[in-house]
Design an enzyme around this catalytic site. Structure first.
Site, PDB file in Angstrom:
ATOM      1  CE  LYS A 106      33.934  46.313 -19.578  1.00 52.26           C
ATOM      2  NZ  LYS A 106      34.190  46.166 -21.007  1.00 52.26           N
TER       3      LYS A 106
ATOM      4  CD  GLU B  12      36.105  44.424  -9.602  1.00 52.41           C
ATOM      5  OE1 GLU B  12      35.679  45.581  -9.408  1.00 52.41           O
ATOM      6  OE2 GLU B  12      36.858  44.121 -10.536  1.00 52.41           O
TER       7      GLU B  12
ATOM      8  CG  HIS C  55      28.418  55.434 -15.181  1.00 53.47           C
ATOM      9  ND1 HIS C  55      29.476  55.111 -14.372  1.00 53.47           N
ATOM     10  CD2 HIS C  55      27.306  54.962 -14.562  1.00 53.47           C
ATOM     11  CE1 HIS C  55      29.025  54.448 -13.318  1.00 53.47           C
ATOM     12  NE2 HIS C  55      27.721  54.356 -13.403  1.00 53.47           N
TER      13      HIS C  55
ATOM     14  NE  ARG D 245      35.848  55.419 -26.620  1.00 48.19           N
ATOM     15  CZ  ARG D 245      35.370  54.773 -25.586  1.00 48.19           C
ATOM     16  NH1 ARG D 245      35.155  53.476 -25.656  1.00 48.19           N
ATOM     17  NH2 ARG D 245      35.122  55.400 -24.453  1.00 48.19           N
TER      18      ARG D 245
HETATM   19  C1  MV4 Z   1      33.841  50.028  -9.231  1.00 49.94           C
HETATM   20  C2  MV4 Z   1      33.602  51.006  -8.247  1.00 49.94           C
HETATM   21  C3  MV4 Z   1      33.942  50.716  -6.948  1.00 49.94           C
HETATM   22  N1  MV4 Z   1      34.490  49.521  -6.644  1.00 49.94           N
HETATM   23  N2  MV4 Z   1      34.383  48.855  -8.871  1.00 49.94           N
HETATM   24  C4  MV4 Z   1      31.779  52.318 -12.879  1.00 49.94           C
HETATM   25  C5  MV4 Z   1      31.872  52.078 -14.350  1.00 49.94           C
HETATM   26  C6  MV4 Z   1      32.944  51.079 -14.558  1.00 49.94           C
HETATM   27  N3  MV4 Z   1      33.973  51.654 -15.336  1.00 49.94           N
HETATM   28  C7  MV4 Z   1      33.411  50.693 -13.197  1.00 49.94           C
HETATM   29  N4  MV4 Z   1      32.736  51.508 -12.236  1.00 49.94           N
HETATM   30  C8  MV4 Z   1      32.988  51.389 -10.910  1.00 49.94           C
HETATM   31  N5  MV4 Z   1      33.547  50.238 -10.519  1.00 49.94           N
HETATM   32  C9  MV4 Z   1      34.688  48.614  -7.614  1.00 49.94           C
HETATM   33  N6  MV4 Z   1      35.237  47.435  -7.285  1.00 49.94           N
HETATM   34  C10 MV4 Z   1      33.025  52.208  -8.636  1.00 49.94           C
HETATM   35  C11 MV4 Z   1      32.714  52.409  -9.964  1.00 49.94           C
HETATM   36  C12 MV4 Z   1      32.106  53.669 -10.267  1.00 49.94           C
HETATM   37  C13 MV4 Z   1      32.755  54.617 -11.039  1.00 49.94           C
HETATM   38  C14 MV4 Z   1      33.998  54.378 -11.589  1.00 49.94           C
HETATM   39  C15 MV4 Z   1      34.621  55.321 -12.351  1.00 49.94           C
HETATM   40  C16 MV4 Z   1      33.992  56.524 -12.577  1.00 49.94           C
HETATM   41  C17 MV4 Z   1      32.747  56.783 -12.066  1.00 49.94           C
HETATM   42  C18 MV4 Z   1      32.110  55.846 -11.290  1.00 49.94           C
HETATM   43  C19 MV4 Z   1      30.858  56.126 -10.774  1.00 49.94           C
HETATM   44  C20 MV4 Z   1      30.229  55.181 -10.028  1.00 49.94           C
HETATM   45  C21 MV4 Z   1      30.843  53.951  -9.787  1.00 49.94           C
END
Ligand code: MV4
Length: 498
Positions: free
Chosen positions: A116, A200, A235, A293
């Site tokens: 990442k 972040e 998720h 994918r």
């Molecule tokens: C975040 C965020 C808030 N702020 N990054 C969750 C899985 C990964 N794909 C990244 N994720 C997140 N990153 C920052 N800087 C909140 C999430 C997140 C989230 C993102 C997408 C879909 C569902 C989520 C559920 C909880 C947290």
């Protein structure tokens, strides 16, 4: 054209790929574990081979066995589907070394996005918006505290090797920094054998919006617009739609352009998805990760663009240029997908077991990608998703109404499923007005009272009960009752020995 494609997967996605192969005159080869002898993907493919015991680690994840089957049966390509080996760069390399085409990205593509932190650096270079943060690995508690001082609270600490929600910690007060930093490092080490973490700014209550991209071997990259996947729990996505009800046209344009820059930055080949978090107040979006994918929710993109994504994957793997240009692509109407899972809709616990009655929704603008059939026993070993219902409408409201109608026709008994949960979500004001975020399910459906489902007038359950009773009378053992007896006979013959 390929003569024979081996599908290194199971369930509905294996069937989806077999369908694309059959339309192109390609022989399809299924693989199956001991638990999947009676699985529909085995019967629908032209050939099928056993690759080992039920646990994935001993079958669907065994790159060596799958390659051995591919070589012995004379497959010229392998399609990995999603999950399992689909993002395993060593497997892609092993296919190449064996002279078998991997229908998907290059090992370099996968590796560039697997980490990442390096993915984020690449995206910054490509001028794709990223969340402000530590600009690299954070090595100590002191450094973490310094980053927090400069960007302010709240922050999120992430394991660089993480993904899909594992190895993340939100920090809301200064006192939590140390424990979150240590927890995140050890999770990274334990789950992914890499303790690298970064920090972040935390974006609170975002939407999850992703862009489908496609690249070919001639340097062309296009996007196929967005999918909104904010209806998720822990998720796991459960409902997806396209277009997103929250993305204005000018933002859509910017997101699409950013996604194309992202894919071009790594010379991406094949189908991929750029995942963004989206702030619905400011309409700002930030790169999160790239999935290298085909995704579960690809059908909604197929329905709004008219592009067969699996067919396109096959042509791209053969070295053809993309069959369309960016300006050829338009979003037409609205599509929604719901994931039907063999689980208890109240406790969310998996509910594997024997399917008694099963009748899939049909009718205008309804697609159902499923591997369920009456008499099939859903195994405990794999993902509980057994079907996807996808509807299309001229407008979002029409697609929603059509989905509720389709779900009202879906008869599934013997196992528990989340069909009623879906119908309840579709009626929620926050779903109807499109303002729902990634917190929506956990806020509104974490604890489910069975009464929540009550207002759904369900003659369907009566029909299901009637069919179940009928089946029970007809056959002492439901396994003897099979609406497709010939498939089973054929299936046995098709389970060839190498
Ligand atoms: C975040 C965020 C808030 N702020 N990054 C969750 C899985 C990964 N794909 C990244 N994720 C997140 N990153 C920052 N800087 C909140 C999430 C997140 C989230 C993102 C997408 C879909 C569902 C989520 C559920 C909880 C947290």
């Amino acid at each position: 054209m390929f003569k024979k494609v081996l599908i290194a997967n199971r369930g509905e996605i294996s069937i989806r790929i077999t369908r694309a192969c059959r339309e192109l005159g390609i022989r399809s080869v299924a693989v199956f574990s001991d638990a999947d002898r009676d699985s529909l993907h085995v019967f629908l493919a032209d050939e099928a081979y056993n690759i080992g015991p039920a646990p994935s680690a001993e079958s669907y994840l065994r790159a060596d066995k799958i390659l051995e089957v591919a070589k012995k049966c004379g497959a010229d390509a392998i399609h990995p589907g999603y999950g399992f080996l689909s993002e395993n760069s060593a497997f892609v390399q092993a296919c190449m070394d064996a002279g078998i085409t991997f229908i998907g990205p290059t090992p370099e593509n996968i590796n560039a996005m697997g980490d990442k932190l390096s993915a984020k650096a690449l995206m910054k270079n490509a001028k794709v918006p990223t969340v402000p943060g530590s600009d690299g690995a954070v090595e100590s508690v002191e450094q973490a505290a310094a980053v927090v001082k400069s960007i302010g609270l709240p922050v999120i600490i992430k394991a660089s090797a993480g993904g899909g929600g594992k190895g993340m910690r939100v920090v809301r007060t200064e006192s939590e920094i140390e424990s979150a930093f240590r927890a995140c490092r050890s999770e990274g080490q334990n789950y992914f054998k890499d303790p690298t973490v970064y920090i972040e700014k935390f974006v609170s209550d975002p939407k999850h919006i992703e862009i489908q991209v496609f690249g070919d071997k001639h340097g062309n990259v296009v996007h196929l617009f967005e999918r909104e996947c904010s209806v998720q729990r822990r998720h796991q996505k459960i409902i997806e739609e396209s277009p997103s009800p929250s993305v204005p046209p000018e933002v859509r344009q910017k997101m699409g352009d950013a996604a194309v820059r992202a894919a071009k930055q790594i010379s991406y080949i094949g189908a991929g998805t750029i995942e963004f978090i989206f702030d619905n107040t400011t309409k700002d979006f930030y790169f999160m990760e790239m999935n290298t994918r085909l995704q579960v929710e690809h059908p909604i993109t197929e329905l709004v663009t008219g592009v067969d994504l699996v067919r396109e994957q096959i042509f791209v793997a053969l070295g053809h240029p993309l069959s369309f240009k960016q300006e050829d692509l338009k979003q037409k109407g609205h599509a929604i997908e719901v994931r039907i899972c063999a689980e208890d809709p109240v406790t969310y616990k998996p509910s594997p077991g024997l399917i008694r009655a099963c009748r899939h929704p049909q009718g205008p603008f309804v697609r159902c990608d499923s591997y369920a059939y009456p008499g099939y026993e859903v195994p405990i070993y794999y993902d509980p998703m057994i079907a996807k219902v996808i509807t299309w409408g001229e407008t979002r409201a029409e697609a929603i109404d059509r989905m509720d109608r389709a779900l009202s026709e879906f008869i599934l008994s013997g196992i528990k499923s989340n069909i009623v949960l879906h119908r309840t979500i579709l009626k929620h004001p926050k779903f109807i007005d499109g303002s729902y975020t990634t917190q929506f399910l956990e806020k509104n459906f974490e604890v489910i009272e069975p009464e929540m489902f009550k207002y759904i007038d369900d003659h369907v359950f009566l029909i299901a009960a009637a069919i179940t009773a009928y089946n029970d009378r007809k056959a002492k053992d439901i396994r003897q009752y099979n609406v497709y007896p010939n498939w089973k006979r054929l299936g046995r013959r098709m389970q060839l020995r190498l």
